[in-house]
Scaffold this motif. Structure first.
Motif, short mmCIF file in Angstrom:
data_model
loop_
_atom_site.label_atom_id
_atom_site.label_comp_id
_atom_site.label_asym_id
_atom_site.label_seq_id
_atom_site.Cartn_x
_atom_site.Cartn_y
_atom_site.Cartn_z
N VAL A 217 0.85 -1.20 0.00
CA VAL A 217 0.00 0.00 0.00
C VAL A 217 0.88 1.25 0.00
O VAL A 217 1.79 1.38 0.82
CB VAL A 217 -0.92 0.02 1.25
N ASN A 218 0.63 2.13 -0.95
CA ASN A 218 1.40 3.36 -1.05
C ASN A 218 0.63 4.45 -0.29
O ASN A 218 -0.31 5.06 -0.81
CB ASN A 218 1.59 3.73 -2.52
N LYS A 219 1.05 4.65 0.97
CA LYS A 219 0.29 5.54 1.84
C LYS A 219 0.32 6.98 1.33
O LYS A 219 -0.67 7.70 1.39
CB LYS A 219 0.85 5.47 3.26
N LYS A 220 1.49 7.36 0.77
CA LYS A 220 1.63 8.73 0.28
C LYS A 220 0.65 8.96 -0.89
O LYS A 220 -0.04 9.97 -0.95
CB LYS A 220 3.08 8.93 -0.17
N ALA A 221 0.60 7.97 -1.78
CA ALA A 221 -0.27 8.12 -2.96
C ALA A 221 -1.74 8.19 -2.53
O ALA A 221 -2.53 8.98 -3.07
CB ALA A 221 -0.04 6.97 -3.93
N LEU A 222 -2.12 7.37 -1.54
CA LEU A 222 -3.52 7.41 -1.06
C LEU A 222 -3.82 8.74 -0.39
O LEU A 222 -4.88 9.33 -0.58
CB LEU A 222 -3.77 6.26 -0.08
N ASN A 223 -2.84 9.20 0.38
CA ASN A 223 -2.98 10.48 1.05
C ASN A 223 -3.22 11.59 0.03
O ASN A 223 -4.08 12.46 0.22
CB ASN A 223 -1.68 10.75 1.81
N GLU A 224 -2.46 11.53 -1.05
CA GLU A 224 -2.63 12.56 -2.09
C GLU A 224 -3.97 12.40 -2.80
O GLU A 224 -4.68 13.36 -3.07
CB GLU A 224 -1.48 12.49 -3.10
N LEU A 225 -4.33 11.14 -3.08
CA LEU A 225 -5.59 10.89 -3.80
C LEU A 225 -6.78 11.46 -3.02
O LEU A 225 -7.66 12.10 -3.58
CB LEU A 225 -5.78 9.39 -4.01
#
Ligand SMILES: Nc1nc2c(ncn2[C@@H]2O[C@H](COP(=O)(O)OP(=O)(O)OP(=O)(O)O)[C@@H](O)[C@H]2O)c(=O)[nH]1
Length: 316
Positions: free
Chosen positions: A303-311
């Motif tokens: 899970v890419n937490k940074k990418a989800l955070n940005e999404l």
């Protein structure tokens, strides 16, 4: 009188909370019931949803009640018994728990309290059964092998040959359990509970020798996949269209990792509150009661937490 303890097990997104809500609404209205909700991430969502039904819910999150949080679990049972004197305690473990370990934790809790292990239900999601057998063999197998009742979910989403193959696969793992294959819409909560309270031969349900497992890294190593969790609480509002757009990109973009499960309670501006449930590319969005903050959580591997955070435009 001995307190009945029911366990509703099943993999991520199988339908445990849906079943629990159905039983509470249709079958357990006259009973004094307390729920123990164990979610893996810190952002608990199911407890909030179940409380909308005016039921006592003890949430034990951020770990697993059968290992790192077993002490909290036993203390929680003690407190529930003292404070509420319930007739029944229903436990919904995380989708990543072995049923045998949850049974073992209950047996420890029974040392001080008069508890009777009653229904041991595992919900099997027919849409994702094959994928979970392949990806999470040992954990998933344990949940099926030690259930007294296996309830197939999402049967209306697949054709009969798929149901037949899931029935064959499940029966190979556990030939003792009651197996419910009917669409839940045609079964009442009373009917499901009546079946679940029948006791089939328990050889498969209560393991004779429990193997030790030390801590939750075991869960993470399940089937060689490393499970990650990302959750956030935010003041942000999202429209239903925004939520849909975000959920739609998840299965088609490797940057987010492989998201197995997502859920959220989201403030939707003027439209009130929405709840979403995401299971491997399938999702549902529905109206929800009012809560204080938007909260969302995703579980999967890499899970890419940074990418989800940005999404989701959240800060955590
Ligand atoms: N079509 C269909 N959808 C279902 C059924 N059971 C559950 N669902 C849906 O599956 C999603 C996940 O259901 P939950 O009840 O939250 O699953 P869970 O096992 O509690 O999930 P975790 O909290 O991740 O462990 C929701 O969108 C449900 O509406 C079913 O029998 N048929």
């Amino acid at each position: 009188m001995s307190i009945k303890v029911d366990i509703i097990s099943g993999f991520l997104g199988a339908g445990k909370t849906t079943l629990l809500s159905k039983l509470l609404k249709e079958s357990l209205t006259g009973e004094k019931v307390v729920i123990i909700e164990n979610e893996f991430g810190e952002i608990g969502i199911d407890g909030h949803v179940l409380r909308e039904q005016k039921i006592e819910v003890l949430e034990i999150n951020s770990g697993c009640i059968c290992c790192s949080l077993v002490g909290d679990f036993i203390r929680g049972i003690d407190e529930i018994v003292t404070a509420y004197k319930p007739e029944r305690i229903i436990i919904e473990p995380t989708g990543l728990a072995r049923l045998t370990d949850v049974i073992k934790a209950c047996q420890k809790a029974a040392g001080k309290n008069d508890l009777t292990l009653n229904a041991l239900i595992t919900v099997v999601d027919v849409v994702h059964h094959q994928a979970y057998i392949e990806d999470f063999g040992e954990f998933y197998h344990d949940q099926i092998a030690h259930a007294k009742t296996i309830l197939l979910s999402k049967t209306q989403e697949v054709d009969d040959p798929v149901i037949d193959s899931v029935v064959a696969s499940v029966s190979e793992i556990n030939r003792y359990a009651n197996l419910i294959t009917a669409d839940w819409a045609v079964l009442t909560g009373d009917e499901i509970l009546a079946i679940a309270e029948l006791s089939p031969e328990l050889d498969g349900a209560v393991p004779k020798a429990f193997h030790d497992h030390s801590h939750c890294d075991d869960h993470e190593a399940a089937g060689q996949k490393i499970i990650d969790i990302w959750g956030a609480e935010t003041e942000r509002s999202f429209s239903a269209a925004e939520i849909k757009a975000n959920l739609n990109v998840l299965p088609h973009n490797d940057i987010f990792g492989t998201i197995l499960r997502g859920k959220g309670l989201i403030r939707a501006g003027q439209d009130g509150w929405l709840q979403f449930d995401y299971v491997r590319g399938f999702y549902r969005i529905k109206e929800a009661g009012t809560h204080q903050k938007s909260r969302l959580c995703f579980i999967g591997y890499n899970v890419n937490k940074k990418a989800l955070n940005e999404l989701f435009g959240t800060i955590c």
